[in-house]
Write an enzyme that holds these catalytic residues in place. Structure first.
Site, PDB file in Angstrom:
ATOM      1  N   HIS A 179     -19.312  -1.854  26.157  1.00 19.43           N
ATOM      2  CA  HIS A 179     -20.740  -2.160  26.299  1.00 19.43           C
ATOM      3  C   HIS A 179     -21.385  -1.249  27.343  1.00 19.43           C
ATOM      4  O   HIS A 179     -22.422  -0.627  27.089  1.00 19.43           O
ATOM      5  CB  HIS A 179     -20.896  -3.630  26.689  1.00 19.43           C
ATOM      6  CG  HIS A 179     -22.315  -4.058  26.886  1.00 19.43           C
ATOM      7  ND1 HIS A 179     -23.050  -4.702  25.912  1.00 19.43           N
ATOM      8  CD2 HIS A 179     -23.155  -3.948  27.959  1.00 19.43           C
ATOM      9  CE1 HIS A 179     -24.267  -4.950  26.360  1.00 19.43           C
ATOM     10  NE2 HIS A 179     -24.358  -4.521  27.608  1.00 19.43           N
ATOM     11  N   GLU A 180     -20.759  -1.166  28.513  1.00 24.98           N
ATOM     12  CA  GLU A 180     -21.338  -0.346  29.578  1.00 24.98           C
ATOM     13  C   GLU A 180     -21.273   1.141  29.239  1.00 24.98           C
ATOM     14  O   GLU A 180     -22.126   1.922  29.676  1.00 24.98           O
ATOM     15  CB  GLU A 180     -20.642  -0.623  30.910  1.00 24.98           C
ATOM     16  CG  GLU A 180     -20.773  -2.062  31.397  1.00 24.98           C
ATOM     17  CD  GLU A 180     -22.197  -2.577  31.456  1.00 24.98           C
ATOM     18  OE1 GLU A 180     -23.131  -1.767  31.627  1.00 24.98           O
ATOM     19  OE2 GLU A 180     -22.392  -3.796  31.308  1.00 24.98           O
ATOM     20  N   HIS A 203     -24.495   2.044  27.477  1.00 21.80           N
ATOM     21  CA  HIS A 203     -25.572   2.289  28.444  1.00 21.80           C
ATOM     22  C   HIS A 203     -25.412   3.666  29.081  1.00 21.80           C
ATOM     23  O   HIS A 203     -26.387   4.412  29.262  1.00 21.80           O
ATOM     24  CB  HIS A 203     -25.538   1.228  29.548  1.00 21.80           C
ATOM     25  CG  HIS A 203     -26.084  -0.109  29.148  1.00 21.80           C
ATOM     26  ND1 HIS A 203     -27.357  -0.286  28.648  1.00 21.80           N
ATOM     27  CD2 HIS A 203     -25.525  -1.354  29.196  1.00 21.80           C
ATOM     28  CE1 HIS A 203     -27.568  -1.566  28.405  1.00 21.80           C
ATOM     29  NE2 HIS A 203     -26.470  -2.245  28.725  1.00 21.80           N
ATOM     30  N   GLU A 219     -30.421  -1.585  25.671  1.00 19.89           N
ATOM     31  CA  GLU A 219     -29.445  -2.559  25.183  1.00 19.89           C
ATOM     32  C   GLU A 219     -28.983  -2.221  23.773  1.00 19.89           C
ATOM     33  O   GLU A 219     -27.853  -2.534  23.392  1.00 19.89           O
ATOM     34  CB  GLU A 219     -30.046  -3.967  25.238  1.00 19.89           C
ATOM     35  CG  GLU A 219     -29.061  -5.092  25.049  1.00 19.89           C
ATOM     36  CD  GLU A 219     -28.095  -5.267  26.207  1.00 19.89           C
ATOM     37  OE1 GLU A 219     -27.096  -6.000  26.030  1.00 19.89           O
ATOM     38  OE2 GLU A 219     -28.329  -4.684  27.287  1.00 19.89           O
TER      39      GLU A 219
END
Length: 512
Positions: free
Chosen positions: A278-279, A282, A308
């Site tokens: 997920h990170e 980003h 997001e």
């Protein structure tokens, strides 16, 4: 803070230079604040908290002064009818927007917001520990009232909730996605997801839900090595990033320096692995913002919803896909030999299970997660509209949890005290779902151009990165959010692709 340029003789060229100079100062301060936040969660000793609060307050005050500087206003006025390039026009547009918002709010109102947020966060921590909503409720009421006051200064004739959603400044801003679009998406998700979740709850499908949890514990240092290998596979540029541990995963940074964090659980490596993917999403977005525009809006991400979408794309459409586990499961086994007998199909089932007892947002699966977001947003809207009182929140929360997810919280800590967001932000959660809808929409558009499953199965992520960079990441704030989405996918933001994806994926998993 006055500029050296004489405003009475300022040329358009001089005015544009003033805009760029103020933008650079504002964004430099924002990035310094990011570093203080990272340090607070990763390295700062506990005793540093009082000084850090003062430091962050000073940074925020300095940003506000630059955003409301008279020279900036003069320059923006002069540039209204100037002959600008597309990029210059975008930079002026974004700076004008923030200037208009910031100058409409008296300093006393901003000061009140800072004061109530600081007190509310401490009250939230005490209330969470004591499992007692009544400790936090009065402070949250002050937060809501303070933001309503802010909204009435920014847009006296507008709907306060929509103003709070569309008019914020800085990193927390979500511009150019109107509340009507949010309401339409949430209406469709309510109609589609609630019955799908109920069908899954009634399904007799036997998924390998304990594939990882039944084979623990998992050494933390080995998990870190696995996370580093995961980031290598995905293509992280380590010269511009570092990985650390924090209580709650996050990533902040610039094109030149992103700080990534994750958290580890000895019970399963999937907590850290899913968090790190997920990170990474980003980080990929941040790294691919144009470096030559660092310090101006084109070098900045297009709002938290778009940000997001990049993290949700990699977390859900890549790392929760069958091809990913076909490619990556051998690497996981190298680190944890106790998983030698786990197949890629079993790993796929484990990371995509829909939890029956789903009370906590941050632990929710990708399907039920959005009902957590909708529930919170409905409560926020009702509070801002004075349709419910603060003391009603726990009961309203419990009723909505039962309606949407078939469970009720057993305590305030499992209910409205589980998140700290309401100690500072209203609204606080919409961007999570907006990002997931856009991720699914981008995934559908990408699959028209690329053989995504084949690329993932081969571990060849470069064409995927190139596609996202070309369609989304390199543009920064060059385009309004709605225009960027249409350019990238060919149509406005919609929930259709997420709903189709959810029906197909979970219909197959749970034999519906």
């Amino acid at each position: 803070m006055a500029a050296d340029t004489d405003k009475s003789t300022m040329s358009p060229e001089d005015a544009y230079d003033v805009v760029l100079e103020k933008s650079q100062r504002i964004l430099d301060l924002e990035k310094v604040d990011f570093l203080t936040r990272w340090d607070s969660d990763v390295m700062m000793p506990v005793g540093g908290a009082p000084a850090r609060a003062s430091q962050r307050s000073s940074i925020a005050a300095a940003q506000h002064r630059y955003r409301t500087d008279d020279d900036l206003g003069e320059a923006l006025d002069l540039l209204e009818d100037a002959d600008l390039t597309e990029d210059q026009d975008a930079i002026v547009r974004e700076m004008r927007r923030e200037y208009d918002v910031e100058t409409s709010v008296p300093e006393a109102v901003n000061g009140q917001i800072s004061t109530v947020m600081s007190r509310a966060h401490e009250d939230w921590k005490q209330a969470k520990e004591a499992n007692d909503w009544s400790i936090f409720g009065p402070s949250m009421e002050d937060v809501v009232d303070a933001w309503i006051d802010w909204s009435e200064h920014v847009n006296p004739d507008g709907d306060p909730f929509e103003t709070l959603w569309t008019k914020r400044s800085g990193y927390h801003a979500q511009r150019y996605i109107d509340l009507e679009t949010v309401d339409r998406i949430f209406d469709e998700l309510r109609a589609e997801l609630v019955p799908l979740i109920n069908d899954i709850r009634l399904s007799d499908a036997d998924l390998a839900t304990d594939a990882f949890t039944a084979r623990g514990p998992y050494d933390i240092n080995t998990q870190r090595q696995l996370c580093e290998d995961t980031l290598d596979v995905l293509g992280l540029d380590w010269d511009r990033a570092r990985l650390d541990t924090a209580p709650h995963p996050f990533s902040y940074g610039t094109q030149h320096d992103v700080r990534i964090t994750t958290r580890y659980s000895e019970e399963t490596p999937m907590t850290a692995l899913q968090g790190i993917v997920h990170e990474f999403g980003h980080t990929a977005y941040t790294h691919n913002l144009p470096q030559d525009h660092y310090g101006d809006p084109i070098g900045e991400p297009r709002g938290l919803g778009v940000h997001e979408s990049q993290s949700r794309f990699f977390e859900n459409h890549i790392a929760r896909s069958k091809p990913f586990w076909e490619h990556f499961m051998p690497t996981v086994r190298e680190h944890f030999p106790q998983l030698e007998d786990i197949t890629s199909q079993e790993a796929y089932e484990a990371v995509n299970q829909v939890f029956e007892d789903n009370r906590i947002r941050v632990s929710a699966d990708e399907l039920t997660y959005h009902m957590h977001i909708i529930l919170r947003t409905e409560i926020e809207q009702a509070l801002v509209a004075h349709e419910i009182g603060i003391d009603e929140v726990p009961d309203v929360w419990a009723d909505k949890m039962e309606e949407y997810l078939g469970v009720r919280p057993e305590s305030d800590a499992e209910g409205p005290l589980q998140d700290p967001h309401w100690a500072s932000q209203i609204p606080a959660f919409i961007t999570y779902t907006i990002g997931s809808m856009l991720a699914a929409q981008l995934n559908a558009a990408m699959r028209k151009d690329l053989a995504v499953d084949e690329l993932v199965r081969e571990g060849n992520f470069e064409p995927i990165h190139d596609w996202l960079e070309e369609r989304i990441q390199r543009h920064g704030q060059r385009y309004r959010t709605d225009e960027l989405i249409e350019r990238a996918t060919g149509e406005p933001l919609t929930a259709k692709y997420f709903v189709d994806y959810a029906r197909e994926k979970y219909g197959e998993l749970y034999a519906l």
